[in-house]
Design an enzyme around this catalytic site. Sequence first.
Site, PDB file in Angstrom:
ATOM      1  N   ASN A 276       0.846  -1.193   0.000  1.00 56.27           N
ATOM      2  CA  ASN A 276       0.000   0.000   0.000  1.00 56.27           C
ATOM      3  C   ASN A 276       0.886   1.249   0.000  1.00 56.27           C
ATOM      4  OD1 ASN A 276       0.810  -0.421   2.804  1.00 56.27           O
ATOM      5  ND2 ASN A 276      -0.633   1.207   3.273  1.00 56.27           N
ATOM      6  N   CYS A 278       1.932   3.479   2.075  1.00 57.34           N
ATOM      7  CA  CYS A 278       2.947   3.774   3.106  1.00 57.34           C
ATOM      8  C   CYS A 278       3.829   2.588   3.438  1.00 57.34           C
ATOM      9  CB  CYS A 278       2.261   4.293   4.360  1.00 57.34           C
ATOM     10  SG  CYS A 278       1.476   5.894   4.133  1.00 57.34           S
ATOM     11  N   GLU A 280       3.433  -0.288   4.848  1.00 68.60           N
ATOM     12  CA  GLU A 280       3.281  -1.185   6.003  1.00 68.60           C
ATOM     13  C   GLU A 280       2.524  -2.458   5.665  1.00 68.60           C
ATOM     14  OE1 GLU A 280      -0.577   1.218   6.361  1.00 68.60           O
ATOM     15  OE2 GLU A 280       1.458   1.512   5.623  1.00 68.60           O
TER      16      GLU A 280
END
Length: 574
Positions: A276, A278, A280
């Site tokens: 995704n 970011c 994570e």
Amino acid sequence: MYHFSHSDLYSTHFEQPISEQIWRAKYQDKKDGRIIDFSVEDTWARVAKALVSQEVEASKTEQEARFTSAMRDFKLLPAGRILVGAGSQKSVTLSNTFVMKTLPDSLEGIMDVVKEAALTMKMGGGLGFDFSTLRPKGFNVDGLDCPAAGPLAAMDICDAVCRMLVSGMGRGAMMGTLRDDHPDIEAFIVAKADPARMRNFNLSVMVSDAFMQAVAKGQNWALRWNGKVVRTIDACALWTKIMEQNYKAAEPGVLFIDRINARNPLNYSETISATNSCAEQPLPPNGTCPLASINLARLVKAPFGSGSTLDPDALQELVETAVRMLDNTLDVSDFATPDQMHEAQSKRRVGVGVTGVADALIMLGIKYGSAASVAQIDTWMRLIQNAAYRASALLAKERGTFPAFDKVRHLQSASVKALDPAVRALVAQYGLRNGALTTIAPTGTTSMFGGNVSSGIEPVFSTSYRRKITLPDGTKTEELVEDYAVYLYRKLHGDDAPLTDAFVTVAELSPADHLRIQAAAQKWIDSGISKTVNCPEDISFDDFQNIYKEAYLMGCKGCTTYRPNDITGSVLVA
């Protein structure tokens, strides 16, 4: 000095104006200018009521009270999509994280995926793409007898669509990845050297174990398309190019993709090639995952004293509640495409994480980055991982396993093998309701909502800063915004009391301190970790690139650094 009871410390009122401002701007439910949520208690009640709608009738009242209690006092912070969408009339998804389907190497296929991406962004999801499946720039397009535009041209299209849809959401709504052996990898690395280009993308190179070995041995590296070698370059030169661009402009990041796939508990049923926005949440094509974070700063008893402790029973109970809430979220959420819904339902991924970690360490008198902090984080994360798997196994007993569950192969995953024996026995007996369970997300906005606690597993950025606040009547004022641990310490000991040695901030930490924390947490996390290794502007290039090599050797699944630079400037100012 003001005297107060323990309950005063952890009341449901907003302790700082920034928290109320975030709630009013982001999470307070309104419709056509009419207020639906008159208080934050109304928000928690709305979310809880929505998430128990799939429960059996006999348990709805009990579970609704349990969910509300967990969120009260900001102990459990569902991710923003859940706080915004659950129980509201908004047409939004309840998942923050998505990866789009595999991009076909055709104009029609690319545009179909772009349309699905636009629909996903419209519903509020941040997303990722793997552009490695697109033929290199200049390669012939069959049937048209013309050169292909290449992956970067497709990225420009996605960036323009994102800019049109989410201009109010800020940058970084998407992640773009490319394999280290794609013939266009060098152009990908410098794609954002132009400050005006691809500003809605975060970029990461998918770095393989073979490439890291080639760099270590000083070997050549083959760039390939459709299994054929297009050209050969020096592996160290390519590594240096990645590092130089990162040193200059903080991108691209690095994903250790073979490690991500090897340690994915679902690797028997999927291959991951993107994350995704970011980073994570590594996800397969059409993958998605709802998120929630346990606010560790709210679980410390007798903070700042010699007898301060973090309540392990409360932590375990919150994790178990979070797993049930997120499992319910998968059945309540809307999705932009049928493929996303199918992927969510068949594997039932959830992401239970943490926030307020640095504040909790401060409240226990432990310096972030120290050996004691590494040991403490190992203890917390191990407890969280075991509690999450225990909860999922008991949910499987109650509701059945996730449809794609393969008992023999899942029990061989590193995540399950590392569990405590009693929890592993539960998994063997009942299976699991959820294919993956733990993630550490960036919790910037929800952390401010939760009392301005430190974000995720990041250190405290600054003990305090001044911020312009818009009051409910529309007037503006400038308020002092304090880190939660500082706020609490001042409340307990007075405004003039000197801070303890445990109050360290980003400026006082070395890159090694960041890496130790990230590696300690990654050991017990199924998915990824959003973590930025902050570097001083004057760090030498050799020391800078060694951060990435150390991250690889320490077992991290990726590495993202930030060094103040001319292109992105400084993200935050104290």
